[in-house]
Design an enzyme around this catalytic site. Sequence first.
Site, PDB file in Angstrom:
ATOM      1  N   HIS A  62       3.302  20.147  25.745  1.00 38.74           N
ATOM      2  CA  HIS A  62       3.194  21.357  26.569  1.00 38.74           C
ATOM      3  C   HIS A  62       4.200  22.413  26.130  1.00 38.74           C
ATOM      4  CE1 HIS A  62       3.469  24.082  29.977  1.00 38.74           C
ATOM      5  NE2 HIS A  62       4.765  23.810  30.024  1.00 38.74           N
ATOM      6  N   SER A  79       3.560  26.542  33.539  1.00 37.09           N
ATOM      7  CA  SER A  79       4.934  26.974  33.267  1.00 37.09           C
ATOM      8  C   SER A  79       5.467  27.890  34.365  1.00 37.09           C
ATOM      9  CB  SER A  79       5.000  27.722  31.932  1.00 37.09           C
ATOM     10  OG  SER A  79       4.559  26.909  30.869  1.00 37.09           O
ATOM     11  N   ASN A 129      13.989  29.153  29.775  1.00 33.87           N
ATOM     12  CA  ASN A 129      14.453  28.476  31.001  1.00 33.87           C
ATOM     13  C   ASN A 129      13.277  27.942  31.819  1.00 33.87           C
ATOM     14  OD1 ASN A 129      17.256  29.045  30.557  1.00 33.87           O
ATOM     15  ND2 ASN A 129      16.849  31.158  31.181  1.00 33.87           N
ATOM     16  N   GLU A 130      12.404  27.227  31.144  1.00 36.36           N
ATOM     17  CA  GLU A 130      11.163  26.795  31.788  1.00 36.36           C
ATOM     18  C   GLU A 130      11.331  25.568  32.673  1.00 36.36           C
ATOM     19  OE1 GLU A 130       6.688  25.112  30.795  1.00 36.36           O
ATOM     20  OE2 GLU A 130       7.881  25.950  29.162  1.00 36.36           O
ATOM     21  N   TYR A 131      10.642  25.612  33.798  1.00 34.15           N
ATOM     22  CA  TYR A 131      10.389  24.442  34.634  1.00 34.15           C
ATOM     23  C   TYR A 131       8.874  24.266  34.645  1.00 34.15           C
ATOM     24  CZ  TYR A 131      15.112  23.751  36.418  1.00 34.15           C
ATOM     25  OH  TYR A 131      16.457  23.469  36.530  1.00 34.15           O
TER      26      TYR A 131
END
Length: 263
Positions: A62, A79, A129-131
Amino acid sequence: MAKVISFFISLFLISFPLYANDYFRADSRTPDEVRRSGGLIPRGQDEAYERGTPININLYDHARGTATGNTRYNDGYVSTTTTLRQAHFLGQNMLGGYNEYYIYVVAAAPNLFDVNGVLGRYSPYPSENEYAALGGIPLSQIIGWYRVSFGAIEGGMHRNRDYRRDLFRGLSAAPNEDGYRIAGFPDGFPAWEEVPWREFAPNSCLPNNKASSDTTCASLTNKLSQHDLADFKKYIKRKFTLMTLLSINNDGFFSNNGGKDEL
């Protein structure tokens, strides 16, 4: 003078609320489209019906996306990022060709994984700064949205009437320890021999793995991710049931009669 400055600071904070524990996603889908879909669903969920292919919920796949930087057709994550400003910046890069798009505000919950925290130095785009939301973001987890028109955020946040604060209050993103085993690095990838991943590596992912060829690291990672997603859905369902029962009781659906509750 100090009082004047204090007044304007207070006015600024009231006008632009801070969402320190929430997450943000720029998306071309309108609120009506999101509502009809039941939330922000991953691309792979749509493609699974059209192509008949399984959803890939491998976090490393991903994060890398395709060779062109686009989302994989079978992607099982959605995302988000940590600030409105970052979401706007990413939106301008990815959706700049749209006259209008939206930035959705998402409540924290264990279906969100810190990509940089889980993948460490192997995170391909750390500046984002992905979660990543495993399995997507249900409508009840969306607090609201901002409308972006011709590159500018218009007005304040529009609140989502279907947001369930009672379900998500007090929750937080998944700890990194929960994500290491589903990091999804390829078979024999160097990270599986490094701390912290080697402590959580499924057997099929270890460099010296001698498992049968039909039990690959990727397939096992998908199974583990599916299990985690199922657990999250069960948790939300149980909490929803509890909150419903409590609300019925608080609304006086049950009346007290001599110390006994009756319908």
